[in-house]
Motif scaffolding. Structure first.
Motif, PDB file in Angstrom:
ATOM      1  N   THR A  89       1.006 -14.921   4.710  1.00  0.00           N
ATOM      2  CA  THR A  89       0.964 -15.002   3.237  1.00  0.00           C
ATOM      3  C   THR A  89      -0.307 -15.691   2.763  1.00  0.00           C
ATOM      4  O   THR A  89      -0.966 -15.244   1.822  1.00  0.00           O
ATOM      5  N   ARG A  90      -0.641 -16.777   3.432  1.00  0.00           N
ATOM      6  CA  ARG A  90      -1.844 -17.531   3.054  1.00  0.00           C
ATOM      7  C   ARG A  90      -3.105 -16.688   3.263  1.00  0.00           C
ATOM      8  O   ARG A  90      -4.015 -16.686   2.415  1.00  0.00           O
TER       9      ARG A  90
ATOM     10  N   ARG B  27      -9.671 -10.512  -2.080  1.00  0.00           N
ATOM     11  CA  ARG B  27     -10.836  -9.709  -2.473  1.00  0.00           C
ATOM     12  C   ARG B  27     -11.398  -8.938  -1.279  1.00  0.00           C
ATOM     13  O   ARG B  27     -11.797  -7.773  -1.413  1.00  0.00           O
ATOM     14  N   VAL B  28     -11.433  -9.595  -0.121  1.00  0.00           N
ATOM     15  CA  VAL B  28     -11.943  -8.921   1.079  1.00  0.00           C
ATOM     16  C   VAL B  28     -11.032  -7.765   1.469  1.00  0.00           C
ATOM     17  O   VAL B  28     -11.499  -6.675   1.836  1.00  0.00           O
ATOM     18  N   ILE B  29      -9.717  -7.988   1.376  1.00  0.00           N
ATOM     19  CA  ILE B  29      -8.751  -6.937   1.729  1.00  0.00           C
ATOM     20  C   ILE B  29      -8.945  -5.724   0.832  1.00  0.00           C
ATOM     21  O   ILE B  29      -8.965  -4.572   1.309  1.00  0.00           O
ATOM     22  N   ARG B  30      -9.126  -5.953  -0.468  1.00  0.00           N
ATOM     23  CA  ARG B  30      -9.309  -4.837  -1.396  1.00  0.00           C
ATOM     24  C   ARG B  30     -10.659  -4.161  -1.185  1.00  0.00           C
ATOM     25  O   ARG B  30     -10.780  -2.929  -1.299  1.00  0.00           O
TER      26      ARG B  30
ATOM     27  N   GLU C  53      -2.436  -4.987   5.885  1.00  0.00           N
ATOM     28  CA  GLU C  53      -1.900  -6.314   5.578  1.00  0.00           C
ATOM     29  C   GLU C  53      -0.424  -6.245   5.199  1.00  0.00           C
ATOM     30  O   GLU C  53       0.350  -7.150   5.526  1.00  0.00           O
ATOM     31  N   GLU C  54      -0.035  -5.161   4.520  1.00  0.00           N
ATOM     32  CA  GLU C  54       1.384  -4.987   4.189  1.00  0.00           C
ATOM     33  C   GLU C  54       2.231  -4.849   5.450  1.00  0.00           C
ATOM     34  O   GLU C  54       3.333  -5.399   5.533  1.00  0.00           O
TER      35      GLU C  54
ATOM     36  N   ALA D 213       6.206  -9.844   9.989  1.00  0.00           N
ATOM     37  CA  ALA D 213       6.549 -11.274   9.952  1.00  0.00           C
ATOM     38  C   ALA D 213       7.832 -11.505   9.171  1.00  0.00           C
ATOM     39  O   ALA D 213       8.683 -12.321   9.562  1.00  0.00           O
ATOM     40  N   ASN D 214       7.999 -10.764   8.068  1.00  0.00           N
ATOM     41  CA  ASN D 214       9.183 -10.917   7.226  1.00  0.00           C
ATOM     42  C   ASN D 214      10.439 -10.417   7.940  1.00  0.00           C
ATOM     43  O   ASN D 214      11.495 -11.067   7.913  1.00  0.00           O
ATOM     44  N   VAL D 215      10.329  -9.262   8.607  1.00  0.00           N
ATOM     45  CA  VAL D 215      11.480  -8.695   9.330  1.00  0.00           C
ATOM     46  C   VAL D 215      11.882  -9.598  10.493  1.00  0.00           C
ATOM     47  O   VAL D 215      13.082  -9.815  10.744  1.00  0.00           O
TER      48      VAL D 215
END
Length: 433
Positions: free
Chosen positions: A195-196, A203-206, A214-215, A221-223
């Protein structure tokens, strides 16, 4: 967990009061079945309404006293646990403030955030349970077994059987759940890290159109965290109906065998009712202890993680015999044959670095990405210490200068700007104090 108990010393008076109130609560709860037995044996069977009213008023007063004591136990337990967690949080925060970049790299920022918030919250919840249930349950169980044995020794084996089954359940669940509790906190760290990274590098991801990647990282990680939480919660869900099954079967067994004893004249009806209530108190105490045993392992993992932070001594400290920077000199920085390697690295990042940054001149350090420019600068304010060689300011080795004095002499502008909460004015004045 035991390592953190030393921070409870300041609350010894409140803990003593808590123990007294717990004994009062247990005494009140276990006195009521005795009066119930007398009402049934002497009042109802003997048709003595006066005696029923007499013992009924006693029961009412005891119940009110027990309620007041229970409220006091809850209040003191919450107050002690909250103060205890506050003290630990302050200790962790003050320790983290003294860390160098070496310690930050060891723990990572996300892990330190989790240890300061989520882990300490788990410890606080467990402390409330320990102060309330872990103290009250054994006292209730032992005392209730003693009173039940005095009432009907021939039926005591039913309590022993129920307790044996409960202990088997608790130990089995404990052995299955403990590894998952250890994993759970690591997964929380992992989720915080992902998340962090997403928030700070948005901005770098976009810019590189990597939202899908990233999703998927966040989804994994969430699952993983959700799966571990579901496993732990299912353990607790399975445990409660098993406990209630033992609870109800014990009640049926007491009535069955108690009725047989009444039929042959070995037991009075009131004593059987009181024995059943004592048996329920014993089982209930083990049910409460099982809840503690479920929560304490997770808190124990959290306590270990928090203790690691508190017990970690920063490698960069004030020297025992510090030196002052001479006031006649003004800002001469020298590197003399400096070498530096990161902990655990085989190859040095910096090797045989020697130069002088003379007062009044601009010194630029030029090199390709990863060549060690930032590392070299970080040696001046002692964010890291040189592996060998000397870094000097006005002729004094930075290792011989108190950190506070060193920081007051060095102006440092990081590569990445940081805005603190507050106003623009407070951020501008941040280095003025």
């Amino acid at each position: 967990m035991l390592k953190l108990f030393k921070y409870l010393k300041k609350y010894w008076l409140q803990i003593a009061g808590l123990v007294i109130l717990i004994f009062a609560t247990v005494a009140a709860n276990l006195q009521l079945p005795d009066y119930m037995a007398k009402i049934v044996n002497e009042g109802i069977i003997g048709s003595d309404n006066g005696l029923i009213w007499h013992y009924g008023i006693y029961m009412l007063l005891i119940a009110l006293g027990g309620a007041v004591a229970t409220i006091g136990v809850g209040f003191l337990a919450a107050k002690i646990a909250t103060g205890f967690s506050k003290d630990i949080r302050e200790k962790v925060f003050s320790r983290v403030e003294s860390f160098s970049l070496i310690e930050f790299n060891k723990f990572s920022s996300t892990s330190l955030i989790t240890r300061t918030t989520n882990d300490i919250q788990q410890i606080q919840i467990a402390m409330v349970l320990i102060l309330r249930m872990a103290l009250q349950a054994p006292i209730t169980g032992i005392w209730a077994i003693y009173k039940a044995y005095n009432l009907a020794p021939s039926l005591t084996w039913l309590i022993a059987l129920a307790v044996g089954i409960l202990v088997t359940f608790i130990v089995t669940i404990f052995l299955i759940g403990m590894p998952k509790f250890r994993l759970l906190q690591k997964l929380v760290d992992r989720l915080n890290l992902v998340t962090r990274e997403n928030l700070t590098g948005l901005r770098v991801i976009r810019a590189f159109n990597n939202e899908k990647i990233e999703e998927s990282k966040f989804e994994k990680a969430n699952v993983d965290l959700t799966t571990a939480n579901l496993f732990v919660n299912r353990l607790m869900v399975v445990m409660q109906p098993l406990m209630m099954l033992v609870f109800n079967l014990t009640a049926v067994a007491v009535v069955w065998f108690g009725a047989h004893s009444i039929g042959v004249g070995n037991l009075e009806i009131g004593n059987m009712i009181a024995f059943m209530q004592y048996a329920m108190q014993v089982i209930l105490s083990f049910l409460l202890m099982s809840i503690v045993f479920i929560m304490v392992p997770r808190a124990s993992v959290s306590a270990t993680r928090v203790s690691e932070v508190i017990e970690t001594e920063p490698q960069i400290k004030d020297p025992q015999n510090s030196k002052k920077i001479a006031t006649k000199e003004n800002g001469l920085v020298e590197f003399r044959n400096v070498n530096f390697s990161y902990p655990g690295a085989d190859t040095p990042v910096l090797e045989k670095i020697s130069f002088s940054a003379i007062t009044g001149e601009t010194t630029a350090i030029i090199g390709s990405t990863g060549s060690g420019k930032s590392t070299l600068i970080n040696l001046i304010p002692r964010f890291y210490d040189a592996t060998s060689g000397q870094v000097l300011i006005d002729g004094v080795n930075v290792k011989n200068i108190k950190l506070e004095d060193l920081y007051s002499k060095v102006g440092y502008v990081p590569q990445q700007g940081v805005l603190f909460s507050g106003t623009v004015e407070s951020n501008i004045k941040y280095g003025a104090t």
